[in-house]
Design a protein around this motif. Sequence first.
Motif, PDB file in Angstrom:
ATOM      1  N   ARG A 222       0.745  -1.129   0.039  1.00  0.00           N
ATOM      2  CA  ARG A 222      -0.058  -0.043  -0.161  1.00  0.00           C
ATOM      3  C   ARG A 222       1.092   1.206   0.051  1.00  0.00           C
ATOM      4  O   ARG A 222       0.578   2.130  -0.761  1.00  0.00           O
ATOM      5  N   VAL A 223       1.848   1.212   0.800  1.00  0.00           N
ATOM      6  CA  VAL A 223       2.887   2.336   0.956  1.00  0.00           C
ATOM      7  C   VAL A 223       3.543   2.754  -0.448  1.00  0.00           C
ATOM      8  O   VAL A 223       3.696   3.537  -1.013  1.00  0.00           O
TER       9      VAL A 223
ATOM     10  N   ASN B  18       1.051   3.963  -2.867  1.00  0.00           N
ATOM     11  CA  ASN B  18       0.767   5.600  -2.796  1.00  0.00           C
ATOM     12  C   ASN B  18       1.824   6.650  -3.190  1.00  0.00           C
ATOM     13  O   ASN B  18       1.948   7.443  -3.722  1.00  0.00           O
ATOM     14  N   TRP B  19       3.356   5.805  -3.029  1.00  0.00           N
ATOM     15  CA  TRP B  19       4.453   6.427  -3.203  1.00  0.00           C
ATOM     16  C   TRP B  19       4.402   6.527  -4.943  1.00  0.00           C
ATOM     17  O   TRP B  19       4.686   7.655  -5.450  1.00  0.00           O
TER      18      TRP B  19
ATOM     19  N   ARG C 229       1.779  10.454  -4.222  1.00  0.00           N
ATOM     20  CA  ARG C 229       1.228  10.981  -2.716  1.00  0.00           C
ATOM     21  C   ARG C 229       2.732  10.695  -2.059  1.00  0.00           C
ATOM     22  O   ARG C 229       2.856   9.559  -1.329  1.00  0.00           O
ATOM     23  N   HIS C 230       3.483  11.567  -1.653  1.00  0.00           N
ATOM     24  CA  HIS C 230       4.781  11.448  -1.026  1.00  0.00           C
ATOM     25  C   HIS C 230       4.671  11.700   0.730  1.00  0.00           C
ATOM     26  O   HIS C 230       5.697  11.565   1.308  1.00  0.00           O
ATOM     27  N   HIS C 231       3.422  12.012   1.089  1.00  0.00           N
ATOM     28  CA  HIS C 231       3.425  12.273   2.540  1.00  0.00           C
ATOM     29  C   HIS C 231       2.665  10.916   2.976  1.00  0.00           C
ATOM     30  O   HIS C 231       1.527  10.683   3.205  1.00  0.00           O
ATOM     31  N   ILE C 232       3.814   9.880   3.092  1.00  0.00           N
ATOM     32  CA  ILE C 232       3.186   8.599   3.528  1.00  0.00           C
ATOM     33  C   ILE C 232       3.726   8.381   5.079  1.00  0.00           C
ATOM     34  O   ILE C 232       3.813   7.031   5.328  1.00  0.00           O
ATOM     35  N   ASP C 233       4.244   9.440   5.598  1.00  0.00           N
ATOM     36  CA  ASP C 233       4.634   9.068   6.960  1.00  0.00           C
ATOM     37  C   ASP C 233       3.862   8.511   7.794  1.00  0.00           C
ATOM     38  O   ASP C 233       4.225   7.564   8.627  1.00  0.00           O
TER      39      ASP C 233
ATOM     40  N   GLN D 184       1.211   6.393   7.113  1.00  0.00           N
ATOM     41  CA  GLN D 184       0.772   4.867   6.956  1.00  0.00           C
ATOM     42  C   GLN D 184       2.103   4.167   7.205  1.00  0.00           C
ATOM     43  O   GLN D 184       1.828   3.062   7.676  1.00  0.00           O
TER      44      GLN D 184
END
Length: 107
Positions: free
Chosen positions: A65-66, A69-70, A74-78, A80
């Motif tokens: 999933r991460v 999203n990357w 979507r680079h704001h995955i902290d 998750q």
Amino acid sequence: MKVSQYLLISVFLFLFLLNSESFGQSPPGVSEFQEAESDMRKIYVALSRLSFAVGAVSGLLGGLRVYNNWQMGRHHIDIQVISWFSACIFLATIGFFLSGLFGVPLT
């Protein structure tokens, strides 16, 4: 001694002898708890392996999933990453919790 005193002493002796027969018995429900404890000791290994398997699957799904999203931009995955990592750590440590709860040594 008077008759009332003899009667009172005999009643107390009768009650004592009546209750003394039940001293060797365990309270109700103890045998059921011991049976449940032995059953839990038998399935402890399966429960701990299940927690590791669920942790592995959760880690793989979280990683996918991460990664998705990357790749979608979507680079704001902290958040998750932290949540999936915490879930995997929780499922990995649940085996230690179960061993302490059921009194089974870690193997």
